[in-house]
Design a protein around this motif. Structure first.
Motif, PDB file in Angstrom:
ATOM      1  N   VAL A   1       0.844  -1.186   0.000  1.00 49.19           N
ATOM      2  CA  VAL A   1       0.000   0.000   0.000  1.00 49.19           C
ATOM      3  C   VAL A   1       0.880   1.237   0.000  1.00 49.19           C
ATOM      4  O   VAL A   1       1.808   1.369   0.794  1.00 49.19           O
ATOM      5  CB  VAL A   1      -0.915   0.008   1.241  1.00 49.19           C
ATOM      6  CG1 VAL A   1      -1.787   1.252   1.258  1.00 49.19           C
ATOM      7  CG2 VAL A   1      -1.775  -1.250   1.267  1.00 49.19           C
TER       8      VAL A   1
ATOM      9  N   GLN B   1      -9.282  -1.944   3.302  1.00 48.87           N
ATOM     10  CA  GLN B   1      -9.371  -1.639   1.883  1.00 48.87           C
ATOM     11  C   GLN B   1      -9.678  -2.935   1.130  1.00 48.87           C
ATOM     12  O   GLN B   1      -9.060  -3.978   1.374  1.00 48.87           O
ATOM     13  CB  GLN B   1      -8.037  -1.050   1.386  1.00 48.87           C
ATOM     14  CG  GLN B   1      -7.560   0.166   2.185  1.00 48.87           C
ATOM     15  CD  GLN B   1      -8.497   1.346   2.035  1.00 48.87           C
ATOM     16  OE1 GLN B   1      -9.040   1.579   0.952  1.00 48.87           O
ATOM     17  NE2 GLN B   1      -8.690   2.085   3.118  1.00 48.87           N
ATOM     18  N   ARG B   2     -10.629  -2.891   0.225  1.00 50.02           N
ATOM     19  CA  ARG B   2     -11.030  -4.110  -0.484  1.00 50.02           C
ATOM     20  C   ARG B   2      -9.866  -4.721  -1.255  1.00 50.02           C
ATOM     21  O   ARG B   2      -9.755  -5.942  -1.387  1.00 50.02           O
ATOM     22  CB  ARG B   2     -12.176  -3.804  -1.453  1.00 50.02           C
ATOM     23  CG  ARG B   2     -13.443  -3.364  -0.781  1.00 50.02           C
ATOM     24  CD  ARG B   2     -14.026  -4.467   0.084  1.00 50.02           C
ATOM     25  NE  ARG B   2     -13.882  -4.185   1.512  1.00 50.02           N
ATOM     26  CZ  ARG B   2     -14.202  -5.016   2.469  1.00 50.02           C
ATOM     27  NH1 ARG B   2     -14.672  -6.208   2.180  1.00 50.02           N
ATOM     28  NH2 ARG B   2     -14.035  -4.698   3.727  1.00 50.02           N
TER      29      ARG B   2
ATOM     30  N   ASP C   1      -6.928  -4.965  -0.377  1.00 48.71           N
ATOM     31  CA  ASP C   1      -5.959  -5.617   0.492  1.00 48.71           C
ATOM     32  C   ASP C   1      -6.109  -7.128   0.480  1.00 48.71           C
ATOM     33  O   ASP C   1      -5.128  -7.856   0.690  1.00 48.71           O
ATOM     34  CB  ASP C   1      -6.087  -5.092   1.930  1.00 48.71           C
ATOM     35  CG  ASP C   1      -5.487  -3.709   2.069  1.00 48.71           C
ATOM     36  OD1 ASP C   1      -4.783  -3.283   1.135  1.00 48.71           O
ATOM     37  OD2 ASP C   1      -5.721  -3.061   3.108  1.00 48.71           O
TER      38      ASP C   1
END
Length: 816
Positions: free
Chosen positions: A168, A396-397, A399
């Motif tokens: 990220v 977070q999707r 992730d």
């Protein structure tokens, strides 16, 4: 277990400034006394951006050029300062007391008013707590994350394919975050009933996910109920800032008051009176009418000096329901862990330490939201995160995709394998597990350096059965020893476990058959740990050759009790240092037949299940084992009807007692052997004659010293939590912990024991005098080592040949 693979959990919002922003640091002081002013409200004029000064009056804030900073605090005139973009020096801001003369009375900042309001909080605390607990039906949605901060300049980025795709990005391009563990859970609570409606969990380390949940989430990401007197974090009890005794250890400040919907709210700050005490610092707000908490935020200050903990922040907000009832709204727990040596930034004060991230830090976050909305009954739990009742989310999707990709990386697979080895004692190699690894190398006087290849089939082959065995040989004897085992779990759960074991091997006569009930991952070959095996100065000669066969039936009644029934057969043969005499007759061999039964009482204590084994950790809830061994010894030429029975009753308890900053770990056992039995069934407390520190054995005894049928053993270990060392300049930066240990044995040989053989001369049984040793030392050296100086207590055994007077002992150990 000897090693602990500490891991952590979650990404939180990283406060980032604009590219042109600068960091403004400074200190706020009283204009007259020049003393620091704590908890001053500091904001950037015309924005919502702001902070507070800490207990030392220092602050840090992102600001643009020519911004105006506003300073305000009860009892002082407000002040404004324009930021000078050309200056890089810390600001020193002096504030003038707002002093009012009324006749001959001088009114200064209202310290006493804070005390009066605190008393009102206490008067209403029980009522407010009961109102919160009166809400019996509600829903919760929680999300938990673990992220690892990676320095893009470090070597680790070179070993991960598509590094930018699976990590990220942050505003700070030098750091990226790798998702390590993600979990979401939606629950419906009704009274004492909890229904899990939705649960999803992913991690890049499949074999050590349990370690993340046990060592981090269970100990750190806790429920923050500040209405309780103490809050347990990291197995330590932190005094709540609104506990009845809080004013004896906290400084309480009344900062401000505001009106919300026509009702006044009071804002407080709090900090430890002694900055080195393990207490919180932070702030909270109460409503005037009910004196109930509306929100609270608590930090663990850097002076608490907890190992691995670089920063901790926990916040809880409450909402008002119809009928003037207060209930939970949201709970957010965040922690920054540093598992490697990491210099603290002295310029960052307590409330920002959780956000002071550097490469290698583990970032953990758990967000729990609460709702009493009936509408949730008509919506699938998987969709709750999209509803306004649960407006916040910290996952977070993308992730989940990153986790899946990272799990395929060779580096991640290697770390997972090593971590699984440390936790379970087995190294996975596909459908085969290598282990227990603690048996691979050991030493004894007969075999010399003993090397063993232990194997078993893994969960990848079957989750219901495992076939294993070992093949070993020594450099001195050069003869092969071997064994095999079979484990079967017929159901999906581990309610029933069936085991078969056979071995033809050397066995220590001091081997404690009850040892496996209390110790995780026991070393069956007896050196205690790897340090002991490598540093032993005299190899243990007291072994016998033994063929053994046993069948074990395990019944896990529930999470409170476990029963085991184990019929066994032993065929023992003498060796040069272990002989079997009765009078003038020598017996080369003898046989044992018996049944070993054990009841384990755990009272719902948390455990981790690794394949077929439940691993219980030291916890305030004790683990109790009650055992009974019934058997008989058969000598060559004798008939079964001619040999008598022996009865061996044994009990043990191990656990942990928290005493604020200090905690004590203990293990106590005792027993009684009666009837006709060989001497190797007597209780024989031993050491290892090495540098290795033994947790549940002794450190100064040699290989064989005592042999008793009525006995008790005590093992106490105190950890001071830095209560002294945290106050010593320079030394406190090392985050060392004081340790104090006591080990004792008391026993005697009574007439109830009818020895099948004569007791060898090496045993000391004439005097029933307690044996004791005490140790003092340090732990968390380099964050994973314990060093202790151990000394014999008393003079009775001081000059005996079977014990050392004193010595240095070392153990690998990781703890907070």
């Amino acid at each position: 277990m000897v090693y602990r693979f500490l891991v952590a959990v979650v990404l939180f919002s990283i406060a980032g400034g604009v590219l042109s922003a600068q960091q403004v640091r400074g200190v706020v002081k009283d204009e007259e006394t020049k003393e620091p002013i704590p908890f001053v409200n500091i904001s950037v004029k015309g924005t919502l951006q702001g902070t507070q000064s800490d207990i030392d009056g220092t602050f840090s804030l992102q600001s643009l050029e020519h911004d105006t900073l506003m300073f305000s605090s009860i009892g002082y005139f407000p002040k404004e300062i324009v930021v000078d973009p050309a200056s890089s020096q810390p600001l020193t801001v002096y504030m003038k007391q707002e002093v009012t003369m009324v006749d001959e009375v001088t009114v200064k900042p209202e310290v006493e008013r804070a005390v009066v309001l605190f008393e009102k909080i206490q008067e209403n605390k029980q009522k407010n707590k009961e109102l919160i607990n009166s809400i019996k039906h509600y829903k919760t949605l929680s999300s938990t994350n673990v992220y690892l901060a990676i320095d893009t300049a470090s070597n680790i980025s070179r070993f991960i394919d598509d590094f930018k795709e699976v990590t990220v990005e942050t505003d700070n391009q030098k750091l990226r975050f790798s998702p390590v563990y993600l979990a979401e859970s939606a629950e419906a609570i009704s009274g004492d009933s909890i229904r899990v409606l939705h649960h999803k969990k992913e991690g890049i380390f499949p074999r050590i996910n349990q370690a993340i949940e046990t060592y981090v989430l269970r100990e750190v990401v806790v429920d923050l109920d500040f209405y309780e007197e103490h809050i347990k974090i990291l197995n330590r009890e932190f005094l709540s800032p609104i506990s009845k005794n809080a004013l004896s250890r906290y400084n309480l400040y009344l900062n401000d008051s505001v009106e919300v919907d026509g009702i006044k709210h009071f804002q407080f700050s709090f900090a430890p009176k002694n900055r080195y005490d393990q207490l919180f610092s932070g702030n909270f707000e109460i409503e005037n009418n009910s004196f109930a908490l509306t929100n609270i935020e608590a930090h663990i200050p850097k002076e608490a000096n907890l190992n691995f903990v670089k920063g901790f922040r926990g916040s809880v907000s409450y909402k008002k329901l119809p009928g003037d009832k207060w209930f939970l709204n949201e709970q957010d727990v965040r922690i920054n862990l540093s598992l490697l040596p990491d210099e603290d930034s002295v310029s960052v004060y307590s409330s920002e330490r959780v956000d002071d991230i550097s490469g290698g830090n583990w970032i953990v976050n758990k967000l729990t939201q609460y709702s009493v909305s009936d509408r949730l009954n008509t919506v699938k739990a998987e969709s709750w995160s999209q509803l306004p009742e649960f407006a916040s989310s910290n996952i977070q999707r993308d992730d989940y995709y990153r986790v899946e990709q990272l799990r395929q990386q060779d580096l991640i697979k290697g770390v997972d394998a090593v971590g699984g080895l440390a936790l379970t004692g087995y190294l996975n190699a596909g459908k085969i597990d290598i282990g227990p690894v603690f048996d691979i190398y050991s030493t004894n006087a007969i075999e010399g350096h003993r090397f063993t290849i232990p194997l078993r089939t893994s969960e990848e082959l079957s989750k219901h059965f495992s076939i294993g065995g070992f093949l070993g040989a020594g450099t001195r004897s050069r003869e092969f020893k071997y064994g095999g085992n079979f484990i079967y779990q017929p159901l999906e759960t581990d309610k029933f476990i069936f085991r078969l074991n056979y071995s033809d091997d050397y066995s220590l006569i001091t081997h404690d058959k009850f040892y496996r009930f209390i110790k995780n991952n026991p070393n069956n070959k007896g050196n205690g740990n790897l340090i002991a095996a490598l540093t032993t100065r005299e190899k243990d000669p007291y072994l016998k050759e033994e063929k053994s066969f046993d069948i074990r039936f395990e019944y896990n009644v529930n999470d409170d009790y476990q029963l085991e029934f184990s019929p066994y057969y032993l065929h023992s043969r003498e060796t040069p240092d272990v002989r079997f005499f009765r009078g003038n007759t020598e017996y080369n061999t003898y046989e044992n037949y018996g049944m070993l039964m054990n009841l384990r009482i755990v009272s719902g204590q948390h455990y981790d299940k690794f394949y077929f084994d439940r691993i219980y950790y030291l916890d305030p809830i004790p683990v109790i084992n009650l055992s009974c061994d019934i058997g008989q010894t058969l000598l060559p030429g004798e008939k079964m009807s001619e040999s008598g029975l022996y009865w061996h009753f044994h009990g043990s308890v191990k656990g942990r007692i928290n005493m604020g900053q200090i905690f004590m770990e203990y293990m106590l056992n005792g027993g009684y052997l009666s009837g006709k039995a060989p001497y190797d069934l007597l209780d024989q407390p031993v050491g290892s004659m090495s540098l290795g520190y033994a947790k549940y054995r002794f450190n100064l005894l040699h290989h064989a010293a005592f042999a008793h049928n009525l006995y008790t053993n005590t093992h106490f270990h105190f950890n001071g939590g830095g209560i002294i060392l945290n106050r010593v300049p320079l030394i406190k930066k090392l985050k060392l912990r004081e340790v104090l240990s006591f080990k004792g044995h008391y026993g005697t040989l009574t007439d109830a024991y009818k020895g099948v053989f004569d007791l060898p001369d090496q045993y000391s049984v004439e005097d029933a005098v307690p044996y004791a040793e005490v140790g003092i030392g340090l732990t968390n050296i380099l964050k994973f080592l314990r060093v202790e100086y151990v000394r014999l207590l008393g003079n009775y055994y001081l000059d005996e040949p079977f014990t050392d007077k004193h010595g240095i002992r070392i153990r690998a150990e990781m703890s907070f």
